[in-house]
Motif scaffolding. Structure first.
Motif, PDB file in Angstrom:
ATOM      1  N   ASP A 136       0.852  -1.191   0.000  1.00 42.83           N
ATOM      2  CA  ASP A 136       0.000   0.000   0.000  1.00 42.83           C
ATOM      3  C   ASP A 136       0.883   1.235   0.000  1.00 42.83           C
ATOM      4  O   ASP A 136       1.363   1.677   1.053  1.00 42.83           O
ATOM      5  N   VAL A 137       1.125   1.790  -1.194  1.00 38.91           N
ATOM      6  CA  VAL A 137       1.998   2.951  -1.329  1.00 38.91           C
ATOM      7  C   VAL A 137       1.282   4.164  -1.921  1.00 38.91           C
ATOM      8  O   VAL A 137       1.747   5.290  -1.776  1.00 38.91           O
ATOM      9  N   LYS A 138       0.183   3.925  -2.634  1.00 36.60           N
ATOM     10  CA  LYS A 138      -0.646   4.996  -3.208  1.00 36.60           C
ATOM     11  C   LYS A 138       0.178   6.031  -3.968  1.00 36.60           C
ATOM     12  O   LYS A 138      -0.051   7.242  -3.844  1.00 36.60           O
ATOM     13  N   ARG A 139       1.120   5.587  -4.764  1.00 34.40           N
ATOM     14  CA  ARG A 139       1.930   6.522  -5.532  1.00 34.40           C
ATOM     15  C   ARG A 139       1.164   7.012  -6.762  1.00 34.40           C
ATOM     16  O   ARG A 139       0.348   6.296  -7.330  1.00 34.40           O
ATOM     17  N   GLY A 140       1.453   8.226  -7.165  1.00 31.61           N
ATOM     18  CA  GLY A 140       0.843   8.793  -8.360  1.00 31.61           C
ATOM     19  C   GLY A 140       1.628  10.004  -8.804  1.00 31.61           C
ATOM     20  O   GLY A 140       1.809  10.951  -8.027  1.00 31.61           O
ATOM     21  N   ASP A 141       2.129   9.980 -10.035  1.00 32.74           N
ATOM     22  CA  ASP A 141       2.898  11.107 -10.555  1.00 32.74           C
ATOM     23  C   ASP A 141       2.859  11.030 -12.077  1.00 32.74           C
ATOM     24  O   ASP A 141       2.033  10.301 -12.640  1.00 32.74           O
ATOM     25  N   ILE A 142       3.740  11.750 -12.744  1.00 26.92           N
ATOM     26  CA  ILE A 142       3.714  11.772 -14.200  1.00 26.92           C
ATOM     27  C   ILE A 142       5.101  11.450 -14.762  1.00 26.92           C
ATOM     28  O   ILE A 142       6.122  11.598 -14.084  1.00 26.92           O
ATOM     29  N   GLY A 143       5.092  10.991 -15.993  1.00 24.59           N
ATOM     30  CA  GLY A 143       6.314  10.845 -16.774  1.00 24.59           C
ATOM     31  C   GLY A 143       7.383  10.000 -16.126  1.00 24.59           C
ATOM     32  O   GLY A 143       7.134   8.911 -15.598  1.00 24.59           O
ATOM     33  N   THR A 178       8.977  10.349 -13.410  1.00 27.86           N
ATOM     34  CA  THR A 178       8.829  10.113 -11.973  1.00 27.86           C
ATOM     35  C   THR A 178       7.933   8.915 -11.724  1.00 27.86           C
ATOM     36  O   THR A 178       8.236   8.053 -10.886  1.00 27.86           O
ATOM     37  N   MET A 179       6.827   8.831 -12.465  1.00 30.87           N
ATOM     38  CA  MET A 179       5.957   7.669 -12.320  1.00 30.87           C
ATOM     39  C   MET A 179       6.670   6.410 -12.770  1.00 30.87           C
ATOM     40  O   MET A 179       6.503   5.336 -12.166  1.00 30.87           O
ATOM     41  N   ALA A 180       7.475   6.519 -13.796  1.00 29.99           N
ATOM     42  CA  ALA A 180       8.250   5.368 -14.260  1.00 29.99           C
ATOM     43  C   ALA A 180       9.222   4.890 -13.187  1.00 29.99           C
ATOM     44  O   ALA A 180       9.436   3.680 -13.020  1.00 29.99           O
ATOM     45  N   ALA A 181       9.810   5.829 -12.443  1.00 30.76           N
ATOM     46  CA  ALA A 181      10.732   5.452 -11.368  1.00 30.76           C
ATOM     47  C   ALA A 181       9.987   4.767 -10.225  1.00 30.76           C
ATOM     48  O   ALA A 181      10.466   3.779  -9.657  1.00 30.76           O
ATOM     49  N   TYR A 182       8.806   5.294  -9.866  1.00 28.93           N
ATOM     50  CA  TYR A 182       7.983   4.613  -8.864  1.00 28.93           C
ATOM     51  C   TYR A 182       7.645   3.195  -9.328  1.00 28.93           C
ATOM     52  O   TYR A 182       7.703   2.241  -8.549  1.00 28.93           O
ATOM     53  N   ALA A 183       7.277   3.062 -10.589  1.00 27.78           N
ATOM     54  CA  ALA A 183       6.928   1.746 -11.124  1.00 27.78           C
ATOM     55  C   ALA A 183       8.103   0.786 -11.008  1.00 27.78           C
ATOM     56  O   ALA A 183       7.947  -0.371 -10.612  1.00 27.78           O
ATOM     57  N   SER A 226      -1.785   8.918 -16.523  1.00 32.62           N
ATOM     58  CA  SER A 226      -0.480   9.115 -15.885  1.00 32.62           C
ATOM     59  C   SER A 226       0.035   7.820 -15.257  1.00 32.62           C
ATOM     60  O   SER A 226       1.228   7.708 -14.963  1.00 32.62           O
ATOM     61  N   LEU A 227      -0.856   6.847 -15.062  1.00 35.76           N
ATOM     62  CA  LEU A 227      -0.470   5.576 -14.456  1.00 35.76           C
ATOM     63  C   LEU A 227       0.137   4.596 -15.457  1.00 35.76           C
ATOM     64  O   LEU A 227       0.559   3.496 -15.068  1.00 35.76           O
ATOM     65  N   ALA A 228       0.200   4.979 -16.717  1.00 34.74           N
ATOM     66  CA  ALA A 228       0.645   4.052 -17.762  1.00 34.74           C
ATOM     67  C   ALA A 228       1.991   3.386 -17.454  1.00 34.74           C
ATOM     68  O   ALA A 228       2.138   2.173 -17.676  1.00 34.74           O
TER      69      ALA A 228
END
Length: 272
Positions: free
Chosen positions: A95-102, A104-109, A134-136
């Motif tokens: 349970d991390v609830k991350r959400g960002d764009i581009g 940064t989201m790729a790094a979270y993924a 943005s979750l792509a």
């Protein structure tokens, strides 16, 4: 290559029942267990949870924030916890609830879904409120690695409806848009897709068409937060692939691992 998360989740629920146990080592719980509120207490808490739940329930859901609060040493405990559940038959939904764009989201993924990452779990929670698109990076990487993603759709906090029940020019609510976007990702998957939703068990009026989803619904709030079997039925009806989540109602039985296990199995069995 592992099987898709949707297939692995279906198998885990078939074998161990439809329950997700939250692992939330917040300060008051550590104190209730007579553990020090530091990394040593966190380690003992994590070890006890693995002993109690591994191979016994379908899914566990560690709340990342309670580990992050102890700094890098706490994150190391979380990494150990994820590894300890691996290959036990119990899936880890982080349970991390991350959400960002581009990027940064790729790094979270990459951190939570990428092969070789010490924080990579079987699935994670994400926030879509920078737009579902943005979750792509997370959705694409999860598909590649056989992992899952649970998208916040309709949460039980009192502030949630301000955004989630708002409607666009087409009259469709934001929450229903999340359902429809997830359904598009799950189309054709069997026994179900790997993109799930988070819908609180205490939201009351649902006003969502979940028949198109073809994916799991995580329902936090079962137990101490007020939802019982009757409330699950009232909110979700006979929805397939429902995964109720209970944390405090089970964790209050610690620190004895066997008492925790027995509490979890009682809750699981109450779900039928």
């Amino acid at each position: 290559m592992r099987d898709p998360f949707g297939a692995r989740l279906a198998a885990a629920v078939s074998a161990r029942g439809p329950l997700c146990v939250g692992i939330d080592p917040h300060t008051s719980l550590l104190e209730q267990w007579d553990l020090p509120v530091d990394v040593t207490g966190l380690e003992r808490f994590a070890t006890t949870c693995v002993e109690a739940f591994a191979g016994q329930v379908a899914v566990v859901k560690p709340q990342s924030a309670f580990f992050e609060a102890h700094g890098s040493a706490g994150v190391a405990v979380l990494e150990w916890l994820i590894a300890a559940f691996r290959d036990t038959g119990t899936l880890v939904l982080l349970d991390v609830k991350r959400g960002d764009i581009g990027s940064t989201m790729a790094a979270y993924a990459q951190a939570y879904l990428g092969e070789g990452s010490p924080l990579a779990a079987d699935a994670v929670t994400v926030s879509p409120y920078l737009g579902f698109g943005s979750l792509a990076p997370a959705l694409d990487l999860a598909e590649q690695t056989g992992r899952g993603v649970f998208v916040l759709a309709l949460t039980s906090n009192q502030e949630g409806p301000q955004v989630q029940r708002a409607t666009g020019g087409n009259g469709v609510s934001v929450a229903q848009t999340m359902v429809d976007e997830a359904a598009a990702r799950n189309a054709g998957a069997s026994p179900m897709g790997s993109v799930g939703l988070v819908i609180g068990a205490t939201v009351g009026r649902l006003d969502l068409d979940l028949s198109v989803l073809n994916g799991p619904v995580l329902a936090p709030g079962f137990g101490a937060q007020g939802a019982g079997v009757a409330e699950l039925k009232a909110v979700f009806g006979d929805l397939r692939h429902l995964l109720p989540t209970s944390s405090r109602d089970i964790l209050r039985h610690g620190p004895d691992a066997m008492a925790l296990r027995e509490a979890a199995l009682r809750v699981r069995d109450s779900l039928g």
